[in-house]
Every structure is written in structure tokens, then in C-alpha cells.
Scaffold this motif. Structure first.
Motif, PDB file in Angstrom:
ATOM      1  N   GLU A 131      -3.492 -20.091  -5.086  1.00  0.00           N
ATOM      2  CA  GLU A 131      -3.133 -21.512  -4.570  1.00  0.00           C
ATOM      3  C   GLU A 131      -3.594 -22.489  -5.703  1.00  0.00           C
ATOM      4  OE1 GLU A 131      -3.830 -24.542  -1.285  1.00  0.00           O
ATOM      5  OE2 GLU A 131      -3.994 -22.428  -0.660  1.00  0.00           O
ATOM      6  N   VAL A 132      -5.227 -21.773  -5.770  1.00  0.00           N
ATOM      7  CA  VAL A 132      -5.576 -22.407  -7.488  1.00  0.00           C
ATOM      8  C   VAL A 132      -4.492 -22.226  -8.510  1.00  0.00           C
ATOM      9  CG1 VAL A 132      -7.594 -23.190  -9.131  1.00  0.00           C
ATOM     10  CG2 VAL A 132      -8.016 -22.644  -6.833  1.00  0.00           C
ATOM     11  N   THR A 133      -4.269 -21.087  -8.685  1.00  0.00           N
ATOM     12  CA  THR A 133      -3.938 -21.261  -9.809  1.00  0.00           C
ATOM     13  C   THR A 133      -2.113 -21.851 -10.004  1.00  0.00           C
ATOM     14  OG1 THR A 133      -4.159 -18.977 -10.295  1.00  0.00           O
ATOM     15  CG2 THR A 133      -1.910 -19.279 -11.241  1.00  0.00           C
ATOM     16  N   ARG A 134      -1.221 -21.938  -8.586  1.00  0.00           N
ATOM     17  CA  ARG A 134      -0.516 -22.764  -8.473  1.00  0.00           C
ATOM     18  C   ARG A 134      -0.481 -24.379  -7.934  1.00  0.00           C
ATOM     19  NH1 ARG A 134       2.127 -18.609  -4.449  1.00  0.00           N
ATOM     20  NH2 ARG A 134       2.919 -17.372  -5.549  1.00  0.00           N
ATOM     21  N   HIS A 135      -1.237 -24.874  -8.129  1.00  0.00           N
ATOM     22  CA  HIS A 135      -2.368 -25.922  -8.140  1.00  0.00           C
ATOM     23  C   HIS A 135      -2.860 -26.651  -9.399  1.00  0.00           C
ATOM     24  CE1 HIS A 135      -5.176 -30.383  -7.567  1.00  0.00           C
ATOM     25  NE2 HIS A 135      -5.515 -28.925  -8.449  1.00  0.00           N
ATOM     26  N   LEU A 147      -5.378 -16.270 -17.100  1.00  0.00           N
ATOM     27  CA  LEU A 147      -5.942 -15.562 -16.513  1.00  0.00           C
ATOM     28  C   LEU A 147      -7.267 -14.977 -17.379  1.00  0.00           C
ATOM     29  CD1 LEU A 147      -6.598 -14.905 -13.401  1.00  0.00           C
ATOM     30  CD2 LEU A 147      -5.248 -13.155 -13.622  1.00  0.00           C
ATOM     31  N   MET A 148      -8.864 -15.281 -17.141  1.00  0.00           N
ATOM     32  CA  MET A 148      -9.425 -14.748 -17.001  1.00  0.00           C
ATOM     33  C   MET A 148     -10.867 -15.025 -16.463  1.00  0.00           C
ATOM     34  SD  MET A 148     -12.189 -16.321 -21.288  1.00  0.00           S
ATOM     35  CE  MET A 148     -12.215 -18.141 -20.063  1.00  0.00           C
ATOM     36  N   PRO A 149     -10.918 -13.897 -15.412  1.00  0.00           N
ATOM     37  CA  PRO A 149     -12.139 -13.398 -15.124  1.00  0.00           C
ATOM     38  C   PRO A 149     -13.124 -13.079 -15.501  1.00  0.00           C
ATOM     39  CG  PRO A 149     -10.202 -11.668 -15.160  1.00  0.00           C
ATOM     40  CD  PRO A 149      -9.727 -12.760 -15.406  1.00  0.00           C
ATOM     41  N   ASN A 150     -14.627 -12.356 -14.669  1.00  0.00           N
ATOM     42  CA  ASN A 150     -15.693 -12.629 -15.417  1.00  0.00           C
ATOM     43  C   ASN A 150     -16.023 -11.657 -14.152  1.00  0.00           C
ATOM     44  OD1 ASN A 150     -16.596 -15.205 -14.954  1.00  0.00           O
ATOM     45  ND2 ASN A 150     -18.508 -13.783 -15.050  1.00  0.00           N
ATOM     46  N   SER A 151     -16.952 -10.359 -14.514  1.00  0.00           N
ATOM     47  CA  SER A 151     -17.335  -9.276 -13.686  1.00  0.00           C
ATOM     48  C   SER A 151     -17.233  -9.334 -12.589  1.00  0.00           C
ATOM     49  CB  SER A 151     -19.202 -10.216 -13.383  1.00  0.00           C
ATOM     50  OG  SER A 151     -20.112  -9.331 -12.569  1.00  0.00           O
ATOM     51  N   PHE A 152     -17.521  -9.544 -10.790  1.00  0.00           N
ATOM     52  CA  PHE A 152     -16.882  -9.673  -9.729  1.00  0.00           C
ATOM     53  C   PHE A 152     -15.422 -10.405 -10.159  1.00  0.00           C
ATOM     54  CE2 PHE A 152     -16.324  -9.847  -4.630  1.00  0.00           C
ATOM     55  CZ  PHE A 152     -16.019  -8.949  -4.366  1.00  0.00           C
ATOM     56  N   GLY A 153     -15.460 -11.002 -10.281  1.00  0.00           N
ATOM     57  CA  GLY A 153     -14.263 -11.814 -10.486  1.00  0.00           C
ATOM     58  C   GLY A 153     -12.823 -11.095 -10.521  1.00  0.00           C
ATOM     59  N   THR A 154     -13.424  -9.880 -11.986  1.00  0.00           N
ATOM     60  CA  THR A 154     -12.497  -8.473 -12.240  1.00  0.00           C
ATOM     61  C   THR A 154     -11.374  -8.027 -11.230  1.00  0.00           C
ATOM     62  OG1 THR A 154     -13.953  -6.944 -13.329  1.00  0.00           O
ATOM     63  CG2 THR A 154     -13.236  -9.033 -14.751  1.00  0.00           C
ATOM     64  N   VAL A 155     -13.011  -8.165 -10.602  1.00  0.00           N
ATOM     65  CA  VAL A 155     -12.042  -7.210  -8.956  1.00  0.00           C
ATOM     66  C   VAL A 155     -10.947  -8.266  -8.605  1.00  0.00           C
ATOM     67  CG1 VAL A 155     -12.116  -5.576  -6.342  1.00  0.00           C
ATOM     68  CG2 VAL A 155     -14.240  -6.228  -8.533  1.00  0.00           C
ATOM     69  N   PHE A 156     -11.412  -9.610  -8.107  1.00  0.00           N
ATOM     70  CA  PHE A 156      -9.937 -10.120  -7.663  1.00  0.00           C
ATOM     71  C   PHE A 156      -8.365  -9.871  -8.806  1.00  0.00           C
ATOM     72  CE2 PHE A 156     -13.427 -12.393  -5.635  1.00  0.00           C
ATOM     73  CZ  PHE A 156     -13.043 -12.491  -4.025  1.00  0.00           C
ATOM     74  N   GLY A 157      -9.636 -10.563 -10.313  1.00  0.00           N
ATOM     75  CA  GLY A 157      -8.403 -10.832 -11.763  1.00  0.00           C
ATOM     76  C   GLY A 157      -7.367  -9.327 -11.715  1.00  0.00           C
ATOM     77  N   LEU A 158      -7.381  -8.692 -11.654  1.00  0.00           N
ATOM     78  CA  LEU A 158      -6.454  -6.687 -11.744  1.00  0.00           C
ATOM     79  C   LEU A 158      -5.554  -7.702 -10.853  1.00  0.00           C
ATOM     80  CD1 LEU A 158      -9.202  -3.909 -12.447  1.00  0.00           C
ATOM     81  CD2 LEU A 158      -7.551  -5.245 -14.445  1.00  0.00           C
ATOM     82  N   TYR A 168       1.153 -15.728 -14.924  1.00  0.00           N
ATOM     83  CA  TYR A 168      -0.188 -15.818 -16.069  1.00  0.00           C
ATOM     84  C   TYR A 168       0.468 -14.739 -17.687  1.00  0.00           C
ATOM     85  CZ  TYR A 168      -2.774 -15.461 -11.873  1.00  0.00           C
ATOM     86  OH  TYR A 168      -3.460 -16.071 -10.166  1.00  0.00           O
ATOM     87  N   SER A 169      -0.189 -15.960 -18.788  1.00  0.00           N
ATOM     88  CA  SER A 169       0.399 -15.409 -19.529  1.00  0.00           C
ATOM     89  C   SER A 169      -0.308 -14.501 -20.064  1.00  0.00           C
ATOM     90  CB  SER A 169       0.131 -16.951 -20.721  1.00  0.00           C
ATOM     91  OG  SER A 169      -0.481 -17.687 -20.588  1.00  0.00           O
ATOM     92  N   ALA A 170      -1.758 -13.779 -19.606  1.00  0.00           N
ATOM     93  CA  ALA A 170      -2.102 -13.498 -20.169  1.00  0.00           C
ATOM     94  C   ALA A 170      -3.388 -12.795 -19.347  1.00  0.00           C
ATOM     95  CB  ALA A 170      -2.893 -13.433 -21.427  1.00  0.00           C
ATOM     96  N   TYR A 171      -4.235 -11.694 -19.303  1.00  0.00           N
ATOM     97  CA  TYR A 171      -5.658 -11.119 -18.623  1.00  0.00           C
ATOM     98  C   TYR A 171      -6.347 -10.978 -19.815  1.00  0.00           C
ATOM     99  CZ  TYR A 171      -9.020  -8.741 -15.777  1.00  0.00           C
ATOM    100  OH  TYR A 171      -9.237  -8.060 -15.655  1.00  0.00           O
ATOM    101  N   VAL A 172      -7.194 -11.771 -19.354  1.00  0.00           N
ATOM    102  CA  VAL A 172      -8.900 -11.452 -20.498  1.00  0.00           C
ATOM    103  C   VAL A 172     -10.034 -11.645 -19.138  1.00  0.00           C
ATOM    104  CG1 VAL A 172      -9.798 -12.837 -21.715  1.00  0.00           C
ATOM    105  CG2 VAL A 172      -7.791 -13.107 -21.985  1.00  0.00           C
ATOM    106  N   GLY A 173     -10.193 -10.061 -19.517  1.00  0.00           N
ATOM    107  CA  GLY A 173     -11.740  -9.878 -18.365  1.00  0.00           C
ATOM    108  C   GLY A 173     -12.324  -9.575 -19.822  1.00  0.00           C
ATOM    109  N   THR A 174     -13.610  -9.339 -19.069  1.00  0.00           N
ATOM    110  CA  THR A 174     -15.127  -9.719 -19.541  1.00  0.00           C
ATOM    111  C   THR A 174     -15.644  -9.279 -18.527  1.00  0.00           C
ATOM    112  OG1 THR A 174     -16.251 -10.595 -20.530  1.00  0.00           O
ATOM    113  CG2 THR A 174     -15.970 -12.250 -19.330  1.00  0.00           C
ATOM    114  N   ASP A 175     -16.963  -9.066 -18.697  1.00  0.00           N
ATOM    115  CA  ASP A 175     -17.869  -8.054 -17.365  1.00  0.00           C
ATOM    116  C   ASP A 175     -17.120  -7.228 -16.663  1.00  0.00           C
ATOM    117  OD1 ASP A 175     -20.039  -9.805 -19.296  1.00  0.00           O
ATOM    118  OD2 ASP A 175     -19.384 -10.900 -17.446  1.00  0.00           O
TER     119      ASP A 175
END
Length: 360
Positions: A131-135, A147-158, A168-175
Motif C-alpha cells: 500500500e505504501v508503494t502504491r501511495h 525497492l531498497m530494503p535493509n536487514s530484516f526489511g529484506t525479508v519483506f523486500g525479496l 519496482y524498477s529494481a531491487y537493491v538489498g543491503t544487510d
């Protein structure tokens, strides 16, 4: 992260109180000046948006609305990225940076308190992220965001990148956190070794009693493990004290009451990890329809670079790149923000702006 961040914060109060608060006031004022955006096509919107039935804090900032949009998904649970504006100010010259404090975290928790957070589950926050993304797409009038998640956020991100490539135009994961349903025990084993070397017999017993299978851990045990994993590594501990706690303490957005709420939110958010130890990212799929990037701390002890690399090597994507960030453990993007920006400009921005008329 909860216990170790709180402990580091308490240590900062060892300085004389009057001098400590005077220094804080000066530094916060300086950060407030740094954060001003005065460019003609810039944007600086920070406030509460109704997401998933509750008010959640979202920041949208950048010097040029024509730039690509980065949407962060923070880690934790409850470790909101809202305190880090001063550290990542340079990113906003090249990207429009969107920061969202999840339900139960940061300024969202500070605003609504425990009674205003609604359901705290992985599934609920995942739907919030969509919903945040669509907003953001609607607010900025763009077709996709990075989409740029980090740490536990990457569990959502994947899962977001797999399920919603149209957003999403790209995925950028860190941690980058790779869930393997308990198969990989390298981080657990290394934590035990560091604790044994340091002579921390009580902590060794705690970790051994938990066992190496995260599927069997309660949310409280996971938090305990994270504290001992991070606290036993000098580089990670240094980053927590200087970067994480330092940023929170000096953020213009955080009054003392909000600092207190930040820590309460981390404890409140523990249930988000319920059941995630059984996730299996390899089984869920290594094919992504969006460009896929991982920029990982070379010495990350919480989410080891070798594990992230193994998953990355299995990924099929239109474009992909993996980079190690030197002199960094966990929180690599925050410890080395200028290096992280270099990687964004080298790998990500050219891909997502291909064919577009945007400024450099």
C-alpha cells in the motif's frame, strides 16, 4: 538489536548532563539546516499517511522530482530509518528518498502508541508495504520505484520484488538477509566462537540453549541472539554506538520522548519475526523480473556476505550486480553512506534511468 542499542544509549549519558544536552542542541540545529531543501524542483514532505487503517509516518525528500525514487524498507523489527537523514543527505541530490516507519516503529509508534498500531504480524506489514508503494507511485506520478530494503526489511523486500515486479524498477538489498529454513548455521557458529574467545560463558550458555535452528526461536530469543551476535563483534558494536545511536540522539526529528518511544517500538515489534525462521528464499524462487543488486558489508556478522553471495549467484534477473562494502559490518549503507551512493550511481541509476531524460 534492541538491547544493544539501548545499552549504547545509556552509555552516552555518562558524560556530564549539562554539556551533553548543550552539545546535542547545537548538533541537532546543524542537522536541521543541513536537511533543508531549497531547489526549485525539490520535495520535502514528512508526515502521517493512513496506511492499513492506521496513521503511519512517511517522508519523501529529494532535490529534483525528476530523479529516480528510492523506497526504503527498514529493518529491526522496529528499527526505523527516520533518524538517518543527516547521514544520507547526499543521496537526495540524485534520488528522491522515501522513508517509511512501519507500524510499531519509529515515528509511527511515537504518534499512535501501542494502542494505535493495530495488528503486528509479518503478513499485515507486508500488505502495508504494498500500500505504501502504491501511495508513493500515485503521489509522485511515477510508474515504478527502486525497492531498497535493509536487514530484516529484506525479508519483506525479496517477497515484494518476486510478487510485484510491476511496482519496482529494481531491487537493491543491503544487510541482505537470506532465509534458509535453518540450514545455514554459519552466523550462529561464528557468534558462539566470538563469545567463547571473549570468555563470555553465560552468553555462550544462552546461545547454546537456543540452538542453531531459528525456526525454533521465539521472537524474544531472536532479539536476544541479535544482541549477542552484534555485541560480540567490535566493528558492529562501534557502528551501533557511533552511527545508529549517534544518529538517533542528534536527529532533529527526535525529541527525548521520541527517542524513548523508538526503543519501546523495537520491543513492541518483536512479533513481526514470528514464523519467519521457516522461510526459505531458495525454495521461494531465485528468478526476478527486475534488476537485482546487493551491496553488502564485507564483515557483516549478522547477515554474512558469503550467504548473501550464494543466493545472489543463484539469482536470475535482467541485470544484476553484487558489491562488498569495505570497513563495514551490518548497517553498511549507514556506516559508509558515500560509498553506498557511489554504488547506487554506478550500478542502479543508469539502469533505472535508461531512456529517460534526467539530470546527472
Amino acid at each position: 538489536m534492541i538491547g544493544i542499542i539501548a545499552a549504547a544509549t545509556a552509555a552516552s549519558f555518562a558524560a556530564p548532563v549539562a554539556g551533553l544536552f548543550a552539545h546535542r542542541a547545537v548538533r541537532r540545529a546543524g542537522h536541521a539546516r543541513l536537511m533543508r531543501i531549497g531547489t526549485p524542483n525539490g520535495i520535502d514532505e514528512q508526515g502521517l499517511v493512513r496506511i492499513g487503517g492506521i496513521e503511519q509516518w512517511i517522508s519523501v525528500r529529494g532535490e529534483d522530482r525528476a530523479n529516480p525514487v528510492l523506497l526504503e524498507i527498514h529493518g529491526g523489527p522496529g528499527a526505523a530509518n527516520s533518524p538517518y537523514g543527516a547521514r544520507t543527505r547526499s543521496w537526495e541530490k540524485h534520488f528522491t528518498l522515501v522513508r517509511w516507519d512501519m507500524r510499531g516503529a519509529g515515528l509511527t509508534f511515537a504518534h499512535g502508541g501501542p494502542e494505535g498500531q493495530g495488528e503486528i504480524t509479518f503478513e499485515r506489514v507486508y500488505e502495508d508495504a504494498v500500500e505504501v508503494t502504491r501511495h508513493v507511485l500515485a503521489r509522485l506520478g511515477v510508474e515504478r520505484v527502486v525497492l531498497m530494503p535493509n536487514s530484516f526489511g529484506t525479508v519483506f523486500g525479496l517477497r515484494l520484488a518476486r510478487n510485484h515486479p510491476e511496482l519496482y524498477s529494481a531491487y537493491v538489498g543491503t544487510d541482505q538477509n537470506i532465509q534458509e529454513a535453518g540450514r545455514d548455521t554459519s552466523a550462529y557458529d561464528a557468534t558462539l566462537e566470538r563469545l567463547r574467545t571473549a570468555g563470555k560463558a553465560k552468553d555462550v550458555a544462552t546461545v547454546e540453549a537456543m540452538g542453531c535452528d531459528p525456526r525454533r526461536w521465539t521472537p524474544a530469543q531472536r532479539s536476544s541472539y541479535d544482541k549477542l551476535c552484534a555485541g560480540s563483534d567490535p566493528l558492529t558494536l562501534d557502528t551501533v554506538k557511533k552511527v545508529i545511536v549517534g544518529s538517533l540522539w542528534l536527529s532533529p526529528l527526535y525529541s527525548l520522548g521520541r527517542v524513548k518511544a523508538y526503543f519501546k517500538g523495537q520491543g513492541f515489534s518483536e512479533p513481526l519475526t514470528e514464523g519467519t525462521g521457516g522461510f526459505d528464499d531458495f525454495a521461494d524462487g531465485t528468478r526476478f523480473e527486475v534488476p537485482f543488486f546487493v551491496f553488502q558489508g564485507e564483515r557483516d556478522v549478522i547477515t554474512p556476505a558469503a550467504r548473501a553471495r550464494l543466493f545472489f549467484d543463484a539469482v536470475e534477473a535482467p541485470v544484476k550486480a553484487f558489491e562488498l562494502i569495505g570497513d563495514a559490518s551490518h548497517f553498511a549503507a549507514l556506516r559508509r553512506p558515500e560509498r553506498f551512493l557511489e554504488l547506487l550511481l554506478q550500478h542502479v541509476r543508469p539502469v533505472v534511468t535508461a531512456g529517460r531524460n534526467v539530470t546527472a
